[in-house]
Enzyme design. Structure first.
Site, PDB file in Angstrom:
ATOM      1  N   CYS A   1      68.505  81.466  33.637  1.00  0.00           N
ATOM      2  CA  CYS A   1      69.410  82.601  33.885  1.00  0.00           C
ATOM      3  C   CYS A   1      68.678  83.908  33.595  1.00  0.00           C
ATOM      4  CB  CYS A   1      70.627  82.476  32.965  1.00  0.00           C
ATOM      5  SG  CYS A   1      71.868  83.766  33.186  1.00  0.00           S
TER       6      CYS A   1
ATOM      7  N   HIS B   1      76.273  78.082  39.261  1.00  0.00           N
ATOM      8  CA  HIS B   1      75.818  78.941  38.156  1.00  0.00           C
ATOM      9  C   HIS B   1      76.387  80.354  38.307  1.00  0.00           C
ATOM     10  CE1 HIS B   1      72.684  80.410  35.222  1.00  0.00           C
ATOM     11  NE2 HIS B   1      73.026  81.543  35.809  1.00  0.00           N
ATOM     12  N   GLU B   2      76.271  80.907  39.536  1.00  0.00           N
ATOM     13  CA  GLU B   2      76.730  82.284  39.753  1.00  0.00           C
ATOM     14  C   GLU B   2      78.257  82.379  39.717  1.00  0.00           C
ATOM     15  OE1 GLU B   2      74.539  84.396  39.390  1.00  0.00           O
ATOM     16  OE2 GLU B   2      72.759  83.182  39.795  1.00  0.00           O
TER      17      GLU B   2
ATOM     18  N   HIS C   1      79.456  82.829  36.250  1.00  0.00           N
ATOM     19  CA  HIS C   1      79.337  84.197  35.709  1.00  0.00           C
ATOM     20  C   HIS C   1      80.606  85.015  35.960  1.00  0.00           C
ATOM     21  CE1 HIS C   1      75.362  84.685  34.030  1.00  0.00           C
ATOM     22  NE2 HIS C   1      74.772  84.175  35.093  1.00  0.00           N
TER      23      HIS C   1
END
Ligand SMILES: [Zn+2]
Length: 172
Positions: A98, A140-141, A144
């Site tokens: 990250c 993953h994004e 966020h």
């Protein structure tokens, strides 16, 4: 929103409570565009400095809105207000990294396939279907946007590795 056209922005790092915020939707493509430009420039700058980097979420440049910018296999993806349509039950494990903690890798589990619905430049509804590397990058994004980090998904207490050690042990 007026953009000053900053070439790139500082990355928000692990420990900053901003990374835990729930990002808010972006109502128009016009509002999204200057943020996408900064995300692209910041991603390129990060990649020049660190040698990796394929995706970034707006919260990582201190703009907590639901925008994701990805460059993958020569294509750029600008995702506004993405939502999951599908996450496969099939999963795989990987070492994740990250921009917000570039020295640390975390062993996580992600779905093999994913489908995301998002809004395009003309307000149209688009879908992106992905598997493997693009799929885990998307997940993953997406995390966020909801204040979730890879460290939260660590598979065990052995699921952390600093980059130098990871390169010695796993990058053969
Ligand atoms: Zn990240």
């Amino acid at each position: 929103m007026v953009s000053l056209g900053m070439p790139h922005r500082p990355i928000v790092l692990l420990g900053d409570p901003l990374l835990r915020e729930l990002s808010r939707p972006v109502s128009s493509a016009a509002e999204a565009e200057p943020v996408f430009t900064d995300l692209r420039d910041t991603l390129h700058e990060f990649r020049r400095g660190h040698g990796f980097g394929r995706g970034i979420s707006a919260v990582q440049i201190a703009v907590p809105v639901r925008l994701i910018y990805i460059e993958f296999e020569g294509r750029a993806y600008k995702l506004r207000n993405p939502v999951y349509e599908y996450l496969s039950g099939d999963t795989f494990e990987l070492w994740d990294d990250c921009f917000s903690f570039p020295g640390l890798l975390v062993r996580v589990r992600r779905s093999v396939q994913v489908r995301v619905r998002y809004e395009g430049d003309d307000g149209e509804v688009l879908t992106l279907e992905a598997d493997g590397a693009l799929s885990e990058l998307l997940q993953h994004e997406m995390d966020h946007l909801d204040g979730i980090l890879a460290v939260d998904r660590a598979l065990s207490r052995d699921a952390f590795c600093v980059r130098g050690e990871w390169e010695r042990r796993y990058r053969l």
